[in-house]
Design an enzyme around this catalytic site. Structure first.
Site, PDB file in Angstrom:
ATOM      1  N   CYS A 125       0.824  -1.205   0.000  1.00  0.00           N
ATOM      2  CA  CYS A 125       0.000   0.000   0.000  1.00  0.00           C
ATOM      3  C   CYS A 125       0.860   1.257   0.000  1.00  0.00           C
ATOM      4  CB  CYS A 125      -0.934  -0.011   1.204  1.00  0.00           C
ATOM      5  SG  CYS A 125      -0.093  -0.247   2.775  1.00  0.00           S
ATOM      6  N   HIS A 147      -1.591   0.709   6.962  1.00  0.00           N
ATOM      7  CA  HIS A 147      -2.085   0.955   5.597  1.00  0.00           C
ATOM      8  C   HIS A 147      -1.751   2.386   5.180  1.00  0.00           C
ATOM      9  CE1 HIS A 147      -4.275  -0.005   2.043  1.00  0.00           C
ATOM     10  NE2 HIS A 147      -5.300   0.807   2.287  1.00  0.00           N
ATOM     11  N   ASP A 151      -8.214   5.195  -2.560  1.00  0.00           N
ATOM     12  CA  ASP A 151      -7.320   4.108  -2.160  1.00  0.00           C
ATOM     13  C   ASP A 151      -7.066   3.236  -3.376  1.00  0.00           C
ATOM     14  OD1 ASP A 151      -6.017   1.911  -1.133  1.00  0.00           O
ATOM     15  OD2 ASP A 151      -7.260   1.774   0.664  1.00  0.00           O
TER      16      ASP A 151
END
Length: 1040
Positions: A102, A144, A159
């Site tokens: 991520c 994250h 995202d």
């Protein structure tokens, strides 16, 4: 970072209208998306950004191109999934390898936005993602990363990691699966799965704490992608109450749902609703449980459901009484799904049936021909006996199941339909509960065949007009009879069968006797002892006269026989009432004997007539309280063509004389006695009420109604039973005639005006329909009148409408509503052609609708809006009329929820008066209490109906604001807007007068036009200027 955070604009809570934080039309991205995903991976990030921006013009398109490329070309580095030390944030490294965690996704996105000239930041925090365990708490170390991007003077969240796809730990593989949800997600939804380490990046008006984030419910992206908008309860942890927890889901569209408890169990009752579902969960053990809910679209070809939300259930104690049978399917009770499959008007809408005496009945209508069966399941029922506790009837397209339970307990009733030769699938099931320990119903006889009673096959084989339409014949003394009219010369044989009694072929025949007189057949049975018997009826085959084919069967029940006999009695041929019946024209009586035994206080008698004649019947008793006014109150008569039938219901047990009379053809109005019967009832519980005094015999469609011009009635039966207080009735008209109906009752007080305000009449071409909605439960008489040649209205026919639902409470229709409602031959005559809406009632969810007609060029038209709590001055302000291309359109927006009447009137253009004639009206219904539409701008006589107002459409403008005006009008030299100053509009190339006006310092705004600059301007429109409160009211209507 501070110079970025100070520009963050706080976002208000989600209003359920859009998943995005800004308006986005995905169709506008189709070409850009197709181009972006085809761009090959270059050597550097700079080259990549340069290639992607070739088709991107706006900042939004640039962000979209970067997002789409990353989501379709960068896969998740599975090695970094478990080891955070392997996270890489170098954009060039991510581009070269095509992989990243991520951190890599977010860094690459931020770098590409910077090269494209877009503000973007990388945000770290906690997420409820791949490794999240339901209900867990988070440590100080974040797990994250995602991004925020600056567009249209606001920050927006996205995202790209979760937008790219899913990591499959089972085979160590990343699956590209694009997820649109995570692009510019609304902050109120984004916070369910993402918690930033800096609370300002929540972009919420009231930020959440980490503890709140940990304890809040997490609806997955699949929840919102499926069109769902809410789930209840909204807390993650739910405690049971009396061993039960209830959950509901709401959405925009019908969908299929399922659930699991602790991954394997399904201890619950799930009911599909119009736009969601309701689930009752009954954990089978106390403690902590994990509930997971799933969904899939109804028309999906996939077998699997997708997980959408999870709950934690704490069960303090298990309900020891409530049990869910193993055979009960997850989805219980009727729903939109059963309607869609063609099973309509189910009598029981509740998925759970509680029966105090162990009996219940379920019925429904088949939309198309099909074979249906029902089975009853429980640990108490032996294998193979699943159908022995269900009795089925089939009349036309109406199916009914009568269920008898063997003892108290919980049962699954499964209803199946045929899917092929010998194949059935369950389309609906119910949970039936009985807690009465005294219940002990025996199974129906093994030899009983469903459906029981009269069927379509019986009529097809030539057995018509059965005297007993009920499938079960109850006999108090062991004697019973049933009669038919035979269509043609056919031979009938019968068999009397019993599971317990020893009846051989000879004995069975000796207990059944046939009596035939002309085309009339009576079958009389005398039972040898108490018990349940099956009377089977067979007819000879046309192809092989010596072979007899099964037609139908009845169930005969007897609980008391004083003298058992193994021999059948001799049945004498007794003329019906009088030997003069044939001479009087009464032939083929349904009752051949003089005595009619009625166990339940009801019976029927019918005759065929050899010619058209009027007849009536009276009921007499030796009771001292009996009087002449009561003689016809307990008889309901029908008269169809040359068939007359009398339905009798007795006020109490006893002996009564039924007398049948015929009109004297030489002295019309003088009735002569034709025959009489003795009716006997020994049941002390009988107490039938009289039929309404205002009911006129004969009831239902008759020869008179045909003479009055009413043909092909949709309701052939005289009594209409209404479960929800609504019913419909229609006729075919051979010619245009005046007609109306009124609803009357002796139980419910209705004024003369109220008698017509519960009936909606629709008249289309040669068909008239009446839609009735009752004010409350009770007995009603619907009387129909037609116009005579002299112009007066005369009685044509009447129906009896019955409703026992105490919850029924339909309000009066609006006072201004005129019958017939909707378009009709009358509106065609008035010049209103090809209407956009054929239905008389228009249901609107958002308080807006548009009605249009093709318009005769010689006609002028006007429309008004009416309501019982509406002033006449406002009747035209909520309608905007436009005429173009030979059609007139009425755009309506309602000021609030309720029932309204849209009334349309016309006049000829050659008529110089200002008087318009009524043409038609519609009933507008809106139940949305959130709507508050303002009125349209005031239009003046100079406004040409061919002009088209594009904006502003609302008659109320915000104060101290700049307002865009846009009007399409031909033949004008100038258009100007007058406020505190004059604001001339300019004519664009495409024919629109456009410009901006300021409302500052003005109480009203006017629009002026002229077709000659040397002449004065004419006022065509005016607006009111109001404050911010009115503007928020308008915006709330748009959002609702």
């Amino acid at each position: 970072m501070y110079h970025l955070l100070k520009n963050i604009l706080l976002v208000y809570p989600w209003d359920k209208s859009c998943l995005k934080s800004m308006p986005v039309n995905l169709k506008n991205f189709e070409k850009l998306d197709a181009y972006t995903v085809q761009v090959a991976k270059p050597n550097t990030v700079e080259e990549l950004v340069k290639s992607l921006l070739k088709m991107a013009r706006t900042d939004l398109e640039k962000v979209r191109a970067i997002w789409m490329w990353i989501c379709h070309h960068i896969e998740y580095d599975l090695e970094a999934l478990e080891d955070k030390s392997k996270w890489c944030g170098d954009p060039n490294q991510i581009l070269v390898t095509g992989k990243g965690a991520c951190e890599g996704y977010a860094s690459l996105f931020e770098n590409m936005c910077r090269l494209a000239g877009i503000k973007s930041v990388k945000i770290g925090g906690y997420s409820k993602g791949h490794c999240y365990d339901l209900g867990q708490t988070f440590s100080d170390e974040t797990n994250h990363a995602w991004n925020a991007v600056y567009l249209n003077k606001k920050w927006h969240l996205l995202d790209s990691t979760w937008g790219a796809g899913l990591a499959d730990k089972s085979n160590s593989k990343f699956n590209f699966r694009y997820n649109e949800f995570y692009f510019l997600t609304h902050p109120a939804l984004f916070i369910e799965e993402h918690f930033p380490d800096n609370q300002n990046w929540q972009l919420l008006q009231v930020p959440l704490s980490l503890k709140q984030f940990e304890g809040n419910l997490c609806r997955k992206s699949s929840f919102y992608n499926a069109g769902l908008i809410a789930s209840y309860p909204e807390a993650l942890e739910v405690e049971t109450v009396n061993g039960k927890a209830t959950f509901t889901i709401e959405g925009h569209f019908p969908a299929l749902f399922s659930f699991t408890l602790n991954k394997l169990e399904k201890p619950g009752l799930l009911t599909l609703t119009k736009h969601g579902m309701q689930l009752e969960v009954y954990p089978q053990a106390s403690g902590r449980h994990r509930l997971e809910l799933y969904t899939k679209p109804y028309d999906s070809t996939k077998e699997t459901y997708e997980s959408i939300v999870e709950y934690i259930i704490y069960c303090g104690s298990v309900d020891p009484v409530f049990k869910i049978p193993r055979e009960l399917d997850v989805v219980v009770g009727p729903s939109w799904l059963t309607d869609k499959k063609g099973f309509l008007q189910l009598t029981c809408r509740d998925p759970v049936i509680n029966t105090p005496d162990g009996r219940c009945t379920i019925g429904f209508t088949l939309a198309k021909r099909n074979v249906v069966i029902a089975t009853l399941h429980s640990d108490l029922i032996k294998p193979g006996d699943e159908r022995r506790y269900v009795l089925q009837t089939l009349r036309g397209n109406r199916v009914e199941f009568k269920i008898h339970l063997p003892q108290q307990g919980h049962y699954a009733l499964k209803i199946h339909n045929s899917t092929g030769q010998g194949k059935f699938e369950c389309f609906c099931n119910y949970l039936i509960i009985c807690t009465n320990p005294d219940v002990a119903w025996p199974p129906f006889p093994k030899k009983l065949q469903n459906p029981v009673g009269p069927t379509a096959l019986m009529e097809k084989k030539g057995l018509l007009q059965p005297s007993c339409r009920d499938p079960i014949i109850y006999s108090e003394d062991g004697h019973s009879s049933i009669s038919f009219t035979l269509k043609e010369n056919i031979k009938i044989v019968t068999a009397l069968l019993n599971d317990d009694a020893s009846l051989n072929d000879c004995g069975g025949k000796r207990h059944v006797t046939h009596v035939q007189r002309g085309q009339h057949l009576e079958i009389q049975a005398r039972l040898p002892q108490t018990g349940s018997y099956v009377l089977q009826i067979f007819a000879d085959s046309k192809t092989s006269p010596t072979n007899f084919e099964y037609i139908c069967n009845y169930l005969i029940c007897c609980s008391n026989i004083d003298t058992a006999s193994t021999e059948a009695p001799v049945v004498p041929h007794i003329p019906v009432g009088s030997s003069k019946t044939d001479k009087k024209g009464f032939i083929q009586p349904s009752q051949l004997g003089q005595v009619i035994d009625s166990p339940d206080g009801r019976c029927s008698l019918n005759f065929s007539l050899d010619k058209d004649m009027s007849c009536l019947a009276t009921l007499h008793s030796d009771d001292n309280n009996w009087n002449s006014q009561m003689e016809r109150r307990y008889i309901l008569q029908t008269h169809k063509q040359r068939q007359v039938e009398f339905y009798i219901q007795l006020p109490k047990s006893g002996s009564y004389e039924l007398r049948v009379y015929a009109d004297n053809k030489y002295q019309p109005g003088n009735y002569e006695l034709v025959c009489s019967y003795l009716i006997s009832c020994l049941n002390p519980n009988v107490a039938w009420p009289p039929f309404p005094n205002i009911l006129q015999n004969p009831v239902g469609p008759t020869l008179l109604s045909e003479k009055k011009g009413l043909f092909q009635p949709s309701q052939a039966e005289p009594i209409i039973d209404s479960n929800d207080g609504r019913s419909s009735l229609s006729f075919t008209l051979k010619k245009e005639i005046g007609i109306f109906a009124r609803l009357q009752s002796e139980e419910v007080l209705l004024t003369e005006e109220g008698e017509r305000r519960h009936v909606i009449q629709v008249q289309r071409q040669n068909r008239v329909e009446f839609h009735i909605q009752l004010p409350q439960a009770g007995m009603y008489v619907l009387k129909i009148y037609t116009e005579s040649e002299q112009g007066s209205f005369k009685f044509a026919c009447n129906y009896l409408i019955s409703c026992v639902n105490a919850q029924v409470k339909w309000p009066l229709l609006p006072l201004e509503l005129c019958n017939p409602v909707g378009p009709s031959y009358f509106s065609d005559k008035k010049g209103l052609l090809r209407p956009s809406h054929l239905d008389p009632t228009i249901q609107t969810d958002d308080g807006r609708c548009c009605v249009s007609f093709a318009l005769d060029e010689k006609i002028e038209v006007v429309a008004t809006l009416h309501s019982d709590d509406f002033t006449s001055e406002e009747s035209r302000r909520y309608i905007f009329q436009v005429e173009k291309e030979g059609r007139v359109e009425f755009e309506i927006q309602l000021p609030k929820a309720g029932n309204y009447v849209l009334k349309v009137c016309t006049k000829k253009k050659s008529d110089l008066s200002n008087v318009y004639d009524y043409a038609c009206n519609y009933l507008l219904c809106c139940s949305n209490t959130k709507i508050r539409w303002p009125f349209f701008p005031m239009r003046y006589s100079a406004w040409n109906m061919s002009y088209e107002l594009l904006e502003p459409r609302t008659g109320i403008l915000p104060a101290n604001s700049e307002v865009q005006f846009r009007i399409k009008a031909k033949g004008l030299a100038a258009v100007t807007v007058k406020g505190k100053n004059f604001w001339p509009l300019t004519l664009s190339r495409d024919g629109f007068w456009e410009g901006v006006c300021s409302t500052a310092g003005s109480k009203d705004i006017q629009v002026l036009v002229t077709n000659n600059l040397n002449k004065n301007y004419a006022l065509v429109l005016s607006y009111q200027v109001k404050g911010a409160v009115h503007q928020r009211l308008i915006e709330s209507s748009y959002s609702s």
